[in-house]
Design an enzyme around this catalytic site. Structure first.
Site, short mmCIF file in Angstrom:
data_model
loop_
_atom_site.label_atom_id
_atom_site.label_comp_id
_atom_site.label_asym_id
_atom_site.label_seq_id
_atom_site.Cartn_x
_atom_site.Cartn_y
_atom_site.Cartn_z
N GLU A 522 0.84 -1.20 0.00
CA GLU A 522 0.00 0.00 0.00
C GLU A 522 0.87 1.24 0.00
O GLU A 522 1.94 1.27 0.61
CB GLU A 522 -0.91 -0.01 1.24
CG GLU A 522 -1.80 1.21 1.40
CD GLU A 522 -1.19 2.33 2.25
OE1 GLU A 522 -1.83 3.39 2.36
OE2 GLU A 522 -0.07 2.14 2.79
N ARG A 566 -9.83 9.30 1.15
CA ARG A 566 -8.46 8.82 1.34
C ARG A 566 -8.15 7.83 0.23
O ARG A 566 -8.53 6.66 0.29
CB ARG A 566 -8.31 8.18 2.72
CG ARG A 566 -6.87 7.87 3.11
CD ARG A 566 -6.83 7.24 4.48
NE ARG A 566 -5.47 7.14 4.99
CZ ARG A 566 -4.85 8.09 5.68
NH1 ARG A 566 -5.48 9.22 5.95
NH2 ARG A 566 -3.61 7.92 6.12
N ARG A 568 -5.65 5.57 -1.95
CA ARG A 568 -4.36 4.90 -1.83
C ARG A 568 -4.24 3.85 -2.92
O ARG A 568 -5.24 3.25 -3.35
CB ARG A 568 -4.23 4.20 -0.45
CG ARG A 568 -4.14 5.16 0.73
CD ARG A 568 -2.87 5.97 0.70
NE ARG A 568 -2.67 6.79 1.89
CZ ARG A 568 -3.07 8.06 1.99
NH1 ARG A 568 -3.72 8.64 0.98
NH2 ARG A 568 -2.83 8.74 3.09
#
Length: 733
Positions: A522, A566, A568
């Site tokens: 990640e 968010r 990612r």
């Protein structure tokens, strides 16, 4: 979950060791009479209790002890600190029938007073020890048949009674159906500045002897702190000595009984601090409250005016390895005795770690489905581990690693050269461990160990010196990220060397060495365009060179149940198979940021039920410290000028990305602020954790500032939950 039974239980050294190690356990029973004596003979008791079960005998003994001996202070301390039902704390080891717990105990722990054995000869059986308290311990081992036992005693037992005592004990251990060994261990070799040598006998039931063969010796560590690091500075007046006590402790003729201002404590004993016996402190800085107290004597020692004092019970507990969370609920005199009678927790931790590393407590692979084996680096507060917890997937944490932004004491290149000279893995690990700064607490590690089942032996500090070959083939899912760094080597080497010197290299290296079934990598979305796209090129080439089937996608937390924008990038790699893997489908957002605020959901009200977040109704008062003061409010709400212009926005329904620097309080156009009762405030750490998918059973074990950083650095739990569920559809565990 270890099923634990203890006798001569004291204040629970093994229980506290398991707590500090984060190893789950359940207390099946404990037993301690609190050093009380009875007037009624055991012959009379045997007649009165004939035919009773353990519960009935214990109720009888409790009434008898209360009548003839008074309060069991040991029981009070034990029950204040550990979860145990009243009917499972037994008052007398002589009346405890182990057959009731036969084959139900994993770990059985105890010691016993050291007594001579009066029966002569070598019968090699329990009868030779009858009438001693060691007999009761050995009898219970034979009746209970625990998987493992630990027996602790003073080292004098080895030579006691001309060696006959140890000869009898050894013969008895040989007859119980166990393979066993013993170590003589000193607390000062395991992080405690106390000279306390004890013998530890560890036995494995013979049907588990294969695990016993894996039992390695405890690893000593260098003592980095002396006694002063364990002492307080603001001590109540009652611990300071009157004239008689002062003159006794400075008397050089009392050196056998008193140690003044020692660096390493003497062995703590039951009578410590009584009549000014044991370790004492002489202090030359005298606060006014002591000057004004006529009970405190001010005298001279080695030409300096000062006062002398006892150690406090809390300081004594620390010197035995008990954390400050241990509750003191008994008078000082009793607490001193209980500490002096205890086992050093740090030593017990190392003994338990050695036992646990053998795998003897892991569930039988034939008893059901195999547990998932997970390992993480840049572990943070364990988003993957918490995802497995919320999913209800049984798993073991093979290892975790995070340095908490604390560098080792020597340069990396120098450490690497030194490691080349060290022949064994254990010695290399010990060397790296010795370079961790002793006076800087790793707050990330503290949060992690407070929440997950892992022993410190498998929590690594620096990923660069973690040797993946130790875990080859032992990991199902390997998870991590890395800081985004440029790659300086030119060319297209299509291998690990192109990434050397970066922390991404360490992730890829470990994938190659460990060969996990699946990995999850990640990083921030910016990785895709970092260094004009060259960084992502190298990442892709390196992953391709490892021989894994790769899947890559950018996921946003707001699409997986968490009201936070968010985004990612996630890379999922399968060593075998994985062709049918798909990233989790997006789902409808059920919550707004306001749903997670303390005034709307009190501490403990955000829970996980059947994988889903559930919020119980009812809020709480928000602590005043989270509200913005009039001094900083104008700066926070300022729009700024030029390239720094941004419109202040508060009370967003979907949060901005949480940052690791949010404790510094950025402007309202960048950070998340809310209005509570007409006042503007920042988010509390608990609210930040909720916005990362951590329900309220996540324990906050650090101060606000590190908790903000740890939450901001984490991965969103709900996103990982979706990924892991899809992974498990494509792999056999």
């Amino acid at each position: 979950m270890i099923k634990l039974g203890t006798v001569f239980s004291g204040i629970g050294a093994v229980e506290h060791a398991l707590d500090r190690l984060g190893i789950p356990y359940e207390i099946e029973f404990a037993c301690d009479n609190g050093e009380r004596k009875l007037k009624t003979s055991y012959e009379e008791i045997a007649i009165a209790t004939k035919g009773m079960n353990n519960a009935e005998k214990n109720a009888y003994m409790a009434r008898l002890y209360d009548k003839e001996s008074g309060v069991n202070y040991v029981e009070q301390s034990y029950k204040a600190n550990y979860k145990i039902s009243d009917d499972r704390f037994y008052q007398d080891v002589k009346l405890l029938d182990g057959n009731e717990y036969r084959n139900k105990i994993d770990l059985f722990v105890g010691g016993s007073p050291c007594q001579s054995f009066s029966v002569m000869g070598k019968r090699e059986g329990l009868e030779e020890a009858r009438g001693t308290l060691f007999y009761e311990y050995a009898r219970l081992v034979k009746e209970i048949r625990p998987k493992v036992f630990i027996y602790e005693n003073v080292t004098g037992m080895l030579n006691h009674d001309g060696g006959h005592t140890w000869e009898v004990i050894s013969n008895i251990f040989n007859t119980l159906g166990y393979v066993w060994k013993y170590w003589v261990l000193n607390a000062k070799d395991f992080g405690l500045p106390q000279n306390r040598r004890r013998i530890f006998v560890v036995g494995f039931r013979k049907d588990l002897s294969a695990f016993f063969e894996n039992l390695t010796d405890p690893v000593k560590i260098k003592l980095t702190q002396d006694m002063t690091a364990f002492l307080d500075h603001d001590i109540p007046n009652k611990y300071y000595l009157p004239e008689k006590g002062f003159k006794r402790v400075i008397d050089p003729n009392q050196i056998k009984h008193v140690a003044l201002n020692g660096k390493i404590a003497r062995c703590q004993v039951a009578c410590q601090q009584y009549n000014w016996f044991g370790d004492m402190r002489f202090e030359t800085e005298i606060p006014q409250r002591l000057e004004d107290d006529p009970r405190v004597y001010k005298g001279e020692y080695k030409g300096q005016r000062g006062v002398a004092r006892c150690l406090t019970p809390r300081e004594c507990l620390r010197l035995m390895g008990f954390a400050d969370t241990f509750k003191i609920v008994v008078p000082d005199t009793q607490m001193y005795r209980q500490v002096g009678n205890s086992i050093a927790v740090n030593v017990m931790m190392e003994v338990v770690k050695r036992i646990n590393l053998t795998g003897v407590f892991k569930p039988d692979n034939n008893s059901g489905s195999k547990r998932l084996q997970i390992a993480t680096i840049f572990s943070g507060i364990g988003a993957a581990e918490f995802a497995l917890k919320r999913l209800g997937i049984e798993h073991d944490i093979v290892f975790a690693c995070d340095n908490g932004e604390i560098d080792l004491l020597k340069p990396i290149d120098e450490i690497a050269e030194e490691l080349k000279k060290i022949p064994t893995l254990e010695e290399r690990k010990a060397y790296v461990k010795s370079l961790i700064p002793p006076k800087r607490a790793n707050a990330v590690k503290k949060s992690y160990l407070a929440n997950y089942d892992i022993d410190e032996e498998h929590y690594y500090h620096d990923v660069r010196f973690l040797e993946g070959s130790e875990y080859k083939g032992k990991v199902d899912i390997f998870v991590g990220g890395s800081p985004c760094q440029s790659f300086t080597l030119l060319g297209y080497q299509k291998g690990l060397e192109e990434a050397r010197g970066t922390l991404f290299y360490e992730f890829a290296r470990l994938v190659k060495e460990i060969e996990p079934k699946v990995f999850i990598y990640e990083n921030v979305q910016g990785l895709l365009k970092h260094d004009k796209g060259r960084t992502w090129e190298v990442v892709q080439r390196v992953f391709n060179s490892l021989g894994y089937k790769l899947h890559t996608k950018v996921l946003d937390a707001v699409n997986y149940g968490i009201p936070q924008k968010r985004r990612r990038v996630f890379v999922v790699g399968f060593k075998n198979g994985g062709e049918n893997f798909t990233f989790p489908q997006e789902k409808e957002l059920r919550f707004k940021m306001q749903d997670f605020l303390l005034e709307n959901a009190a501490e403990g009200h955000v829970k996980a039920v059947d994988k889903q977040i559930v919020i119980e109704p009812g809020g709480q008062e928000v602590p005043d410290k989270y509200f913005l003061s009039d001094r900083i409010l104008p700066g926070i709400m300022c729009e700024g000028t030029g390239g720094f212009s941004m419109k202040p926005e508060i009370d967003l329904e979907i949060a901005r990305p949480l940052m690791s620097t949010m404790h510094k309080m950025h402007r309202a156009g960048e950070d998340n602020y809310v209005t509570t009762k007409g006042r503007i405030r920042r988010l509390a750490p608990r609210e930040c954790l909720r916005l990362m998918g951590f329900t309220d059973d996540f324990k906050i074990a650090v101060a606000d500032t590190p908790m903000y950083k740890q939450a901001g650095n984490s991965v969103v739990v709900d996103v990982l939950m979706g990924i892991i569920e899809e992974i498990l559809k494509c792999m056999e565990v």
